[in-house]
Scaffold this active site. Structure first.
Site, mmCIF file in Angstrom:
data_model
loop_
_atom_site.group_PDB
_atom_site.id
_atom_site.type_symbol
_atom_site.label_atom_id
_atom_site.label_comp_id
_atom_site.label_asym_id
_atom_site.label_seq_id
_atom_site.Cartn_x
_atom_site.Cartn_y
_atom_site.Cartn_z
ATOM 1 N N ASN A 19 0.807 -1.231 0.000
ATOM 2 C CA ASN A 19 0.000 0.000 0.000
ATOM 3 C C ASN A 19 0.842 1.284 0.000
ATOM 4 O O ASN A 19 0.426 2.282 -0.586
ATOM 5 C CB ASN A 19 -1.026 -0.004 1.129
ATOM 6 C CG ASN A 19 -0.420 -0.103 2.501
ATOM 7 O OD1 ASN A 19 0.720 -0.541 2.651
ATOM 8 N ND2 ASN A 19 -1.154 0.307 3.513
ATOM 9 N N GLY A 33 2.628 -5.547 7.397
ATOM 10 C CA GLY A 33 1.680 -6.300 6.577
ATOM 11 C C GLY A 33 0.469 -6.705 7.393
ATOM 12 O O GLY A 33 0.127 -6.055 8.396
ATOM 13 N N SER A 34 -0.158 -7.783 6.984
ATOM 14 C CA SER A 34 -1.416 -8.187 7.623
ATOM 15 C C SER A 34 -1.175 -8.903 8.953
ATOM 16 O O SER A 34 -0.081 -9.418 9.208
ATOM 17 C CB SER A 34 -2.184 -9.100 6.677
ATOM 18 O OG SER A 34 -1.422 -10.272 6.464
ATOM 19 N N THR A 44 -0.273 -12.681 8.421
ATOM 20 C CA THR A 44 1.126 -12.941 8.054
ATOM 21 C C THR A 44 2.054 -12.585 9.216
ATOM 22 O O THR A 44 3.041 -13.283 9.463
ATOM 23 C CB THR A 44 1.524 -12.140 6.788
ATOM 24 O OG1 THR A 44 0.535 -12.346 5.788
ATOM 25 C CG2 THR A 44 2.856 -12.580 6.261
ATOM 26 N N GLY A 45 1.725 -11.529 9.939
ATOM 27 C CA GLY A 45 2.544 -11.127 11.089
ATOM 28 C C GLY A 45 2.695 -12.263 12.097
ATOM 29 O O GLY A 45 3.772 -12.474 12.659
ATOM 30 N N GLU A 55 4.331 -4.458 12.312
ATOM 31 C CA GLU A 55 3.408 -3.335 12.078
ATOM 32 C C GLU A 55 2.262 -3.910 11.266
ATOM 33 O O GLU A 55 2.415 -4.169 10.071
ATOM 34 C CB GLU A 55 4.117 -2.226 11.279
ATOM 35 C CG GLU A 55 5.443 -1.743 11.861
ATOM 36 C CD GLU A 55 5.266 -0.626 12.878
ATOM 37 O OE1 GLU A 55 4.123 -0.409 13.349
ATOM 38 O OE2 GLU A 55 6.272 0.024 13.213
ATOM 39 N N CYS A 86 -3.229 1.247 6.656
ATOM 40 C CA CYS A 86 -3.365 0.506 7.923
ATOM 41 C C CYS A 86 -4.094 1.362 8.945
ATOM 42 O O CYS A 86 -4.938 0.855 9.691
ATOM 43 C CB CYS A 86 -1.999 0.076 8.430
ATOM 44 S SG CYS A 86 -0.813 1.429 8.546
ATOM 45 N N GLU A 93 8.432 1.331 15.356
ATOM 46 C CA GLU A 93 9.627 1.980 14.802
ATOM 47 C C GLU A 93 9.297 3.432 14.499
ATOM 48 O O GLU A 93 8.131 3.826 14.544
ATOM 49 C CB GLU A 93 10.065 1.240 13.518
ATOM 50 C CG GLU A 93 10.610 -0.158 13.837
ATOM 51 C CD GLU A 93 10.770 -1.058 12.620
ATOM 52 O OE1 GLU A 93 10.432 -0.635 11.507
ATOM 53 O OE2 GLU A 93 11.211 -2.198 12.802
HETATM 54 P P1 NAD Z 1 0.698 -9.284 3.587
HETATM 55 O O1 NAD Z 1 0.822 -9.689 5.007
HETATM 56 O O2 NAD Z 1 -0.063 -10.166 2.664
HETATM 57 O O3 NAD Z 1 2.140 -9.128 2.900
HETATM 58 C C1 NAD Z 1 3.129 -8.250 3.416
HETATM 59 C C2 NAD Z 1 4.510 -8.734 2.998
HETATM 60 O O4 NAD Z 1 4.774 -9.986 3.633
HETATM 61 C C3 NAD Z 1 4.682 -8.992 1.494
HETATM 62 O O5 NAD Z 1 5.976 -8.554 1.104
HETATM 63 C C4 NAD Z 1 4.580 -10.505 1.398
HETATM 64 O O6 NAD Z 1 5.230 -11.043 0.268
HETATM 65 C C5 NAD Z 1 5.251 -10.932 2.681
HETATM 66 N N1 NAD Z 1 4.883 -12.279 3.181
HETATM 67 C C6 NAD Z 1 3.775 -12.998 2.911
HETATM 68 N N2 NAD Z 1 3.797 -14.172 3.583
HETATM 69 C C7 NAD Z 1 4.937 -14.179 4.309
HETATM 70 C C8 NAD Z 1 5.502 -15.103 5.242
HETATM 71 N N3 NAD Z 1 4.910 -16.254 5.551
HETATM 72 N N4 NAD Z 1 6.670 -14.766 5.835
HETATM 73 C C9 NAD Z 1 7.271 -13.582 5.556
HETATM 74 N N5 NAD Z 1 6.784 -12.682 4.678
HETATM 75 C C10 NAD Z 1 5.630 -12.980 4.058
HETATM 76 O O7 NAD Z 1 0.104 -7.816 3.620
HETATM 77 P P2 NAD Z 1 -0.340 -6.885 2.404
HETATM 78 O O8 NAD Z 1 -1.624 -7.426 1.833
HETATM 79 O O9 NAD Z 1 0.817 -6.661 1.500
HETATM 80 O O10 NAD Z 1 -0.640 -5.494 3.160
HETATM 81 C C11 NAD Z 1 -1.895 -5.145 3.672
HETATM 82 C C12 NAD Z 1 -1.926 -5.299 5.182
HETATM 83 O O11 NAD Z 1 -0.826 -4.611 5.752
HETATM 84 C C13 NAD Z 1 -3.170 -4.691 5.817
HETATM 85 O O12 NAD Z 1 -3.680 -5.538 6.806
HETATM 86 C C14 NAD Z 1 -2.635 -3.397 6.457
HETATM 87 O O13 NAD Z 1 -3.422 -2.930 7.532
HETATM 88 C C15 NAD Z 1 -1.262 -3.803 6.847
HETATM 89 N N6 NAD Z 1 -0.381 -2.633 6.971
HETATM 90 C C16 NAD Z 1 0.078 -2.290 8.202
HETATM 91 C C17 NAD Z 1 0.873 -1.161 8.348
HETATM 92 C C18 NAD Z 1 1.413 -0.731 9.690
HETATM 93 O O14 NAD Z 1 2.365 0.048 9.710
HETATM 94 N N7 NAD Z 1 0.857 -1.184 10.806
HETATM 95 C C19 NAD Z 1 1.210 -0.389 7.228
HETATM 96 C C20 NAD Z 1 0.731 -0.790 5.986
HETATM 97 C C21 NAD Z 1 -0.064 -1.923 5.867
#
Ligand code: NAD
Length: 479
Positions: free
Chosen positions: A154, A228-229, A232-233, A250, A284, A459
């Site tokens: 995003n 990320g999500s 995945t986190g 995050e 997010c 961070e």
């Molecule tokens: P995602 O979790 O699908 O992917 C994020 C990253 O993780 C990508 O680079 C992906 O290739 C990688 N990934 C996927 N599976 C993995 C694994 N098993 N191990 C390690 N890495 C892996 O998220 P997305 O769809 O790209 O982003 C959207 C989400 O991110 C939303 O839920 C949003 O709220 C969140 N987000 C949070 C913040 C924050 O700062 N808190 C900022 C932006 C987005």
């Protein structure tokens, strides 16, 4: 090289960056321009060997980078910010292509890059000293080693810089993995960085989720900075536990925005709409639930609807557009699911019911759902798209409890003329960043992180530097 000289960089060919060198791959993938549905340029998918080579190079570069005086590291970071700024137009264009953001918002993200680096360079690495008759205790902080930065789609550029700047400033090396949906700006940023930093200090490997997973299990990566999500986190934390890596997570959020009865309705309602629909809701910390005092509910909602109906949605090239498309087809389908669910349950679409099924590209007209029940999907889950629910409230403690009734805790907003009163409510909201009389605008000047399942740690800002460091306490006894 001198940063005053404009470097030539090809913005149509993309590489991984390992040990200071561009590296291609036998395996290729590509992003899709979400405004046109057309395939973008080829991007190499890094192999496990590419990752291993990058980590080895990061490990080799670490001691010299760690021992480079912090003032020199700052100097190089500032040079990098200058060099990046010389390419601002090309990066804006690239970001528009890969993300679909309207040009002025892409330009804001690009502008944030140098701001982010400059602010971090104004910080001193924290240290403390305690002294008594017996001893002096120095609390110092030292870098961790090779860090891995995993980035979502995003905000592909600013979230990369949000990891690179503090990691490098504190003396770490870093390997960045962009999202497969938006690999371009991140890879190009790191390629450009090779003109400034020694080989191995900042590297990039592009690839799918599997490559991300490999970073989390790599024994020589000391820390994962993941954005990320939530789903995945959790996987990242579980995998990182095997080697006890430091992690910063995050993650997603479900931000509440509380509207107090004394607000200036005409002024505040459009702002609240922007909080919900910024970047087409793909933020997010976008506002994802809106609680309006019952005495102004109807009027406030009407103003929100009026403003929403003026929002133009379209391609980045059209300067008038406030919103672009949903970034990728997977997310587009997910967002459509929220529209379909709200329709099937008979909830009221206050801003009309956009026909998402026939729209071309990944465009979605923003909408507002008027007072769905507490257990509805649109209240309970993060849609990450331009659809937001509103509900009325009458009792302050009750609405605070409603806002806090979620497993997430990333951001929140409180709007009211009486700033002291609004701030008092802000302090009761269980979220990492609460905004009073503004929609969510994270800034490098403060740590950014989530409560509950919105994350672990945080961070940015001075406190955020500690996420890239070990405490290293030296106890010196007087002889
Ligand atoms: P995602 O979790 O699908 O992917 C994020 C990253 O993780 C990508 O680079 C992906 O290739 C990688 N990934 C996927 N599976 C993995 C694994 N098993 N191990 C390690 N890495 C892996 O998220 P997305 O769809 O790209 O982003 C959207 C989400 O991110 C939303 O839920 C949003 O709220 C969140 N987000 C949070 C913040 C924050 O700062 N808190 C900022 C932006 C987005």
């Amino acid at each position: 090289m001198s940063p005053s000289k404009v470097s030539t960089l090809d913005f149509e060919t993309f590489y991984n960056v390992v040990d200071g060198k561009q590296r291609g791959s036998k395996e290729i993938h590509h992003g899709v321009n979400p405004a046109t549905g057309k395939e973008l340029w080829d991007v190499p998918i890094a192999s496990e060997k590419d990752l291993n080579d990058a980590v080895a190079a990061g490990k080799k570069a670490f001691p010299a980078w760690r021992d480079t005086p912090v003032q020199k590291r700052k100097e190089l970071l500032m040079k990098f910010a200058d060099l990046f700024t010389q390419h601002a137009d090309e990066f804006t264009n690239l970001l528009c292509h890969e993300s679909g953001k309207p040009k002025k918002f892409a330009a804001t993200e690009i502008g944030g890059v140098s701001g982010f680096i400059q602010y971090h360079c104004s910080l001193e690495i924290p240290e403390e000293k305690f002294e008594d008759d017996e001893k002096t205790v120095y609390t110092e902080y030292t870098p961790l080693g090779v860090c891995g930065g995993i980035i979502p789609w995003n905000f592909p550029l600013i979230l990369s810089v949000g990891k690179i700047a503090p990691a490098l400033l504190t003396g770490n090396t870093i390997v960045v993995k962009p999202s497969p949906f938006t690999p371009y700006t991140g890879l190009k940023l790191v390629e450009l960085a090779q003109e400034i930093f020694p080989p191995g200090v900042v590297q990039a490997v592009g690839g799918n989720n599997e490559l991300g997973a490999l970073l989390t299990t790599h024994p020589d990566i000391a820390k994962i900075s993941f954005t990320g999500s939530i789903a995945t986190g959790k996987k990242v934390m579980e995998a990182s536990a095997k080697t006890l890596k430091r992690v910063t997570l995050e993650l997603g959020g479900n931000d509440a925005s509380i509207i107090l009865p004394d607000v200036d309705i005409k002024k505040v309602a459009p702002e609240v709409v922007m909080g919900a629909f910024q970047n087409s809701g793909q933020v997010c910390v976008a506002t994802k639930r809106i609680y309006i005092h019952e005495s102004i509910y109807k009027e406030f909602l009407q103003e929100m609807v009026n403003f929403t109906k003026t929002i133009k949605v379209g391609s980045p090239e059209d300067g008038d557009n406030l919103l672009g498309p949903i970034q990728n087809s997977m997310q587009y389908e997910k967002v459509k699911g929220f529209f379909a669910d709200s329709k099937a349950k008979g909830y009221k679409f206050a801003a009309g019911e956009p026909d998402v099924s026939t729209s071309k590209g990944f465009f979605v007209q923003p909408t507002i759902i008027d007072n769905p029940p507490n257990d509805s999907r649109i209240i309970a889950e993060e849609p990450f798209g331009p659809i937001v629910p509103t509900q009325p409230w009458s009792d302050e403690e009750e609405v605070i409890a409603r806002a806090n009734n979620t497993n997430t805790g990333l951001g929140a907003c409180v709007w009211g003329k009486d700033v002291e009163h609004a701030s008092k409510i802000a302090r009761k909201l269980e979220a990492g960043s609460v905004f009073v009389n503004s929609w969510e605008k994270p800034t490098p000047q403060a740590i950014f992180g989530g409560h509950k399942e919105s994350g672990i740690g945080g961070e940015w800002g001075k406190t955020g530097l500690l996420a890239f460091m070990n405490a290293h306490v030296i106890h010196v006894y007087k002889s």
